[in-house]
Design a protein around this motif. Structure first.
Motif, PDB file in Angstrom:
ATOM      1  N   LYS A 175      51.334  51.444  46.743  1.00  7.75           N
ATOM      2  CA  LYS A 175      51.266  51.373  48.372  1.00  7.75           C
ATOM      3  C   LYS A 175      49.883  50.643  48.829  1.00  7.75           C
ATOM      4  CE  LYS A 175      52.298  55.680  49.419  1.00  7.75           C
ATOM      5  NZ  LYS A 175      52.656  56.561  50.474  1.00  7.75           N
ATOM      6  N   GLU A 176      49.063  50.948  48.059  1.00  7.24           N
ATOM      7  CA  GLU A 176      47.552  50.553  48.631  1.00  7.24           C
ATOM      8  C   GLU A 176      47.455  48.971  48.505  1.00  7.24           C
ATOM      9  OE1 GLU A 176      44.235  52.460  46.754  1.00  7.24           O
ATOM     10  OE2 GLU A 176      43.157  50.653  47.639  1.00  7.24           O
ATOM     11  N   ARG A 177      48.295  48.470  47.506  1.00  8.63           N
ATOM     12  CA  ARG A 177      48.253  47.079  47.330  1.00  8.63           C
ATOM     13  C   ARG A 177      48.918  46.327  48.266  1.00  8.63           C
ATOM     14  NH1 ARG A 177      45.880  44.052  42.420  1.00  8.63           N
ATOM     15  NH2 ARG A 177      45.608  41.955  43.340  1.00  8.63           N
ATOM     16  N   LEU A 178      48.213  45.358  49.028  1.00  9.18           N
ATOM     17  CA  LEU A 178      48.876  44.581  49.983  1.00  9.18           C
ATOM     18  C   LEU A 178      50.039  43.687  49.473  1.00  9.18           C
ATOM     19  CD1 LEU A 178      45.864  43.758  52.727  1.00  9.18           C
ATOM     20  CD2 LEU A 178      47.730  45.726  52.853  1.00  9.18           C
ATOM     21  N   LYS A 179      51.170  43.496  49.990  1.00 10.47           N
ATOM     22  CA  LYS A 179      51.891  42.593  49.661  1.00 10.47           C
ATOM     23  C   LYS A 179      52.580  41.607  50.500  1.00 10.47           C
ATOM     24  CE  LYS A 179      53.079  45.262  45.897  1.00 10.47           C
ATOM     25  NZ  LYS A 179      52.251  46.324  46.168  1.00 10.47           N
ATOM     26  N   GLY A 180      52.798  40.372  50.160  1.00  7.10           N
ATOM     27  CA  GLY A 180      53.132  39.234  50.861  1.00  7.10           C
ATOM     28  C   GLY A 180      54.554  39.383  51.297  1.00  7.10           C
ATOM     29  N   ALA A 181      55.275  38.507  52.038  1.00  8.83           N
ATOM     30  CA  ALA A 181      56.788  38.555  52.564  1.00  8.83           C
ATOM     31  C   ALA A 181      57.263  38.385  51.200  1.00  8.83           C
ATOM     32  CB  ALA A 181      56.937  37.480  53.595  1.00  8.83           C
ATOM     33  N   ASP A 182      57.181  37.761  50.245  1.00  7.34           N
ATOM     34  CA  ASP A 182      57.658  37.578  49.076  1.00  7.34           C
ATOM     35  C   ASP A 182      57.768  38.914  48.091  1.00  7.34           C
ATOM     36  OD1 ASP A 182      55.125  37.318  48.524  1.00  7.34           O
ATOM     37  OD2 ASP A 182      55.295  35.547  47.186  1.00  7.34           O
ATOM     38  N   GLY A 183      57.132  39.913  48.535  1.00 10.65           N
ATOM     39  CA  GLY A 183      56.811  41.258  47.836  1.00 10.65           C
ATOM     40  C   GLY A 183      55.909  41.068  46.611  1.00 10.65           C
ATOM     41  N   LYS A 184      55.188  40.006  46.368  1.00 14.67           N
ATOM     42  CA  LYS A 184      54.012  39.736  45.581  1.00 14.67           C
ATOM     43  C   LYS A 184      52.854  40.211  46.244  1.00 14.67           C
ATOM     44  CE  LYS A 184      56.894  37.372  42.596  1.00 14.67           C
ATOM     45  NZ  LYS A 184      57.227  38.101  41.112  1.00 14.67           N
ATOM     46  N   LYS A 185      51.839  40.279  45.363  1.00 11.01           N
ATOM     47  CA  LYS A 185      50.529  40.903  45.720  1.00 11.01           C
ATOM     48  C   LYS A 185      50.191  39.662  46.790  1.00 11.01           C
ATOM     49  CE  LYS A 185      48.700  39.083  41.420  1.00 11.01           C
ATOM     50  NZ  LYS A 185      48.050  39.580  40.051  1.00 11.01           N
ATOM     51  N   ALA A 186      49.438  40.086  47.913  1.00  8.04           N
ATOM     52  CA  ALA A 186      48.796  38.947  48.930  1.00  8.04           C
ATOM     53  C   ALA A 186      47.451  38.439  48.389  1.00  8.04           C
ATOM     54  CB  ALA A 186      48.730  40.019  50.273  1.00  8.04           C
ATOM     55  N   HIS A 187      47.031  39.189  47.575  1.00  5.78           N
ATOM     56  CA  HIS A 187      45.339  38.483  47.230  1.00  5.78           C
ATOM     57  C   HIS A 187      45.261  39.115  45.588  1.00  5.78           C
ATOM     58  CE1 HIS A 187      41.347  38.158  46.545  1.00  5.78           C
ATOM     59  NE2 HIS A 187      41.061  37.668  47.872  1.00  5.78           N
ATOM     60  N   SER A 188      45.001  38.260  44.845  1.00  3.47           N
ATOM     61  CA  SER A 188      44.865  38.395  43.282  1.00  3.47           C
ATOM     62  C   SER A 188      44.062  39.389  43.019  1.00  3.47           C
ATOM     63  CB  SER A 188      44.757  37.129  42.764  1.00  3.47           C
ATOM     64  OG  SER A 188      43.353  36.416  43.243  1.00  3.47           O
ATOM     65  N   THR A 189      43.183  39.882  43.782  1.00  6.97           N
ATOM     66  CA  THR A 189      41.820  40.560  43.167  1.00  6.97           C
ATOM     67  C   THR A 189      41.342  41.798  44.228  1.00  6.97           C
ATOM     68  OG1 THR A 189      40.036  39.453  44.241  1.00  6.97           O
ATOM     69  CG2 THR A 189      40.938  38.629  42.194  1.00  6.97           C
ATOM     70  N   GLN A 190      42.495  42.298  44.983  1.00 10.74           N
ATOM     71  CA  GLN A 190      42.119  43.215  45.912  1.00 10.74           C
ATOM     72  C   GLN A 190      41.787  44.559  45.201  1.00 10.74           C
ATOM     73  OE1 GLN A 190      45.500  44.576  48.293  1.00 10.74           O
ATOM     74  NE2 GLN A 190      44.778  46.214  49.107  1.00 10.74           N
ATOM     75  N   LYS A 191      40.595  45.112  45.919  1.00  7.16           N
ATOM     76  CA  LYS A 191      39.914  46.095  45.200  1.00  7.16           C
ATOM     77  C   LYS A 191      40.336  47.525  45.663  1.00  7.16           C
ATOM     78  CE  LYS A 191      37.169  43.735  42.465  1.00  7.16           C
ATOM     79  NZ  LYS A 191      37.964  42.676  42.694  1.00  7.16           N
ATOM     80  N   PRO A 192      40.289  48.559  44.768  1.00 10.26           N
ATOM     81  CA  PRO A 192      40.851  50.102  45.113  1.00 10.26           C
ATOM     82  C   PRO A 192      39.729  50.569  46.296  1.00 10.26           C
ATOM     83  CG  PRO A 192      39.810  50.367  43.115  1.00 10.26           C
ATOM     84  CD  PRO A 192      39.727  48.704  43.395  1.00 10.26           C
ATOM     85  N   GLU A 193      40.411  51.037  47.417  1.00 13.78           N
ATOM     86  CA  GLU A 193      39.486  51.708  48.541  1.00 13.78           C
ATOM     87  C   GLU A 193      38.489  52.764  47.812  1.00 13.78           C
ATOM     88  OE1 GLU A 193      41.394  52.879  52.036  1.00 13.78           O
ATOM     89  OE2 GLU A 193      42.250  50.939  52.297  1.00 13.78           O
ATOM     90  N   GLU A 194      38.914  53.478  46.770  1.00 14.08           N
ATOM     91  CA  GLU A 194      38.271  54.599  46.558  1.00 14.08           C
ATOM     92  C   GLU A 194      36.783  54.030  45.870  1.00 14.08           C
ATOM     93  OE1 GLU A 194      38.255  57.687  46.385  1.00 14.08           O
ATOM     94  OE2 GLU A 194      36.291  58.025  44.810  1.00 14.08           O
ATOM     95  N   LEU A 195      36.723  52.730  45.343  1.00 17.19           N
ATOM     96  CA  LEU A 195      35.337  52.124  44.813  1.00 17.19           C
ATOM     97  C   LEU A 195      34.723  51.679  46.119  1.00 17.19           C
ATOM     98  CD1 LEU A 195      34.456  50.613  41.958  1.00 17.19           C
ATOM     99  CD2 LEU A 195      35.092  48.516  43.235  1.00 17.19           C
ATOM    100  N   LEU A 196      35.225  51.317  47.238  1.00 18.29           N
ATOM    101  CA  LEU A 196      34.309  50.986  48.471  1.00 18.29           C
ATOM    102  C   LEU A 196      33.887  52.338  48.972  1.00 18.29           C
ATOM    103  CD1 LEU A 196      33.861  48.278  49.572  1.00 18.29           C
ATOM    104  CD2 LEU A 196      35.449  48.170  47.837  1.00 18.29           C
TER     105      LEU A 196
END
Lengths: 263, 263
Positions: A175-196
């Motif tokens: 759920k944390e991974r942002l998806k585009g309208a096509d259901g694919k990942k919106a950004h190829s390198t999104q980082k986990p919020e826990e890291l930040l």
DNA sequence: TATAAAGGTGAATCCGCAC
DNA sequence: AGTGCGGATTCACCTTTAT
């Protein structure tokens, strides 16, 4: 200087507009210059969706070094003397980045290992599973010793034992991974919020300003807002900015309200 | 070229005597006490007195870089096309070493994290506990793909799951740590045998030649002998050579004799 | 509805040989 | 150097579908 804003534009040019000694923390997730060439297949013959974005392509080591020297030089100028900077990378780029940071006068405080719970395996058995990324954490210089580090808070966060430089965190999926309208990942390198969360909790105080020169889909901004810090993002791609704005607007400042303040 | 021998002398000069394309594996644990102890090395491996001003600090980086460029250049020449090289370091030096290796044409296969069971805590609470050292594992170049990697063996060694780039190993202490006549540790940076066991098991075959240009007290030689590999060591300090010779003479080739051969 | 099975996927520098 | 093809190769976690 506006805060809680995303600046659209070229990273180096926009950094050049920011004043000296003005931000408390910088988190930077620059392009890694992965140099992928061939298609990789899994054992079940499906393709691996690798990073083939244009923003990750550089013509040579020299060009990548020049790029990093430029944005890191600006970052050091903008950083307060009490501030610190985090840069994340993989073996493809982190050695070059670390060497450049040393050359510019940054003082390394830790090299933190993000030890992934669930890395992608090496399908052909030709290497060890690449299970880490590296974060280099630096003060502005050897002489700047009064940087923010919430030692007691991180100890509490870590079950009352001093937190080490190895962080066991999963990939950003589900759920944390942002998806585009096509259901694919919106950004190829999104980082986990826990890291930040660990980065911002450990090295800022409430009300501090966090700068992210490679804002992407705004993980840094979202976590900063949750933890009652301010953010400034710089991002070149309008499509990522739209996603980030929407994401951050929907964030609540709810992250364990009372607990995460250094005593 | 003699094998199973320790050469006393300057690292770079002695490397220069070894023939092209002649060793199967190189393990290098170079000096990395740059600013920490104000000890620096010139390219000829003689010591430089520590200095504090900015100009000399940059000069010191340059001299460390020149030293590493020199010994790594020789290593690349000596390495067989089917061979690989491991270099271990900490955040003080590994970024410079990694960048130099890339510049020389080495091809990084993994950055392996030695995740210490028992690191020394940060007593001042000013940083995270520094719990790792980093090993950079490289082939001779991008085009040299036929390097030795005993994938199945390491998978078996790791409970039948692919081994990752994070190795959980304790510091070298207790009986394994060599002591001097005064009961103090004989060498300040003796590495655990388990670390070398993984290096040698994964990237050599029985009968291969392993070169260690910074031999110290001979951990590389001792483990190589146990695993039925050959070794060549280079070491400048006669006192370490004496310790290493004695140590290796007393080693038996007993390390799980039958089991640790790639099928 | 609950459980099980099947399918998808993640910053990936992931092969060797013949022609 | 490029292309094509045979053959060996995977872990954790999430989602979807089947029982």
């Amino acid at each position: 200087m506006d805060i809680n804003t995303i600046i659209q534009g070229n990273c180096i040019e926009e950094l050049a507009q920011l004043p000296d000694n003005s931000v408390d923390l910088i988190f930077a997730d620059p392009p890694y210059n992965m140099q992928l060439e061939n298609v990789l297949y899994r054992p079940n013959n499906t393709k691996v969706d690798g990073v083939d974005d244009e923003w990750d392509k550089f013509a040579s080591f020299a060009e990548y070094d020049a790029f990093c020297t430029a944005w890191l030089t600006e970052c050091r100028r903008i950083l307060k003397n009490t501030g610190t900077i985090w840069v994340i990378g993989s073996y493809h780029n982190i050695f070059r980045v670390g060497a450049i940071m040393l050359n510019l006068g940054f003082w390394i405080l830790n090299d933190v290992t993000w030890y992934k719970n669930n890395p992608m395996p090496n399908f052909l058995g030709s290497r060890f599973t690449n299970a880490t990324e590296t974060l280099v954490w630096c003060s502005k210089g050897k002489e700047h010793k009064k940087y923010t580090f919430n030692h007691k808070l991180m100890k509490k966060y870590n079950g009352n034992k001093q937190m080490t430089s190895v962080w066991r965190i999963g990939l950003c999926i589900g759920k944390e991974r942002l998806k585009g309208a096509d259901g694919k990942k919106a950004h190829s390198t999104q980082k986990p919020e826990e890291l930040l969360k660990r980065v911002i909790l450990s090295t800022t105080k409430q009300g501090d300003i966090v700068l992210d020169p490679f804002f992407g889909t705004g993980t840094t901004g979202a976590v900063a807002k949750k933890l009652k810090r301010h953010y400034i993002g710089i991002e070149q791609e309008p499509k990522y900015i739209t996603l980030a704005r929407n994401r951050i607007d929907n964030v609540q400042e709810y992250f364990e309200e009372a607990g995460w303040v250094e005593e």
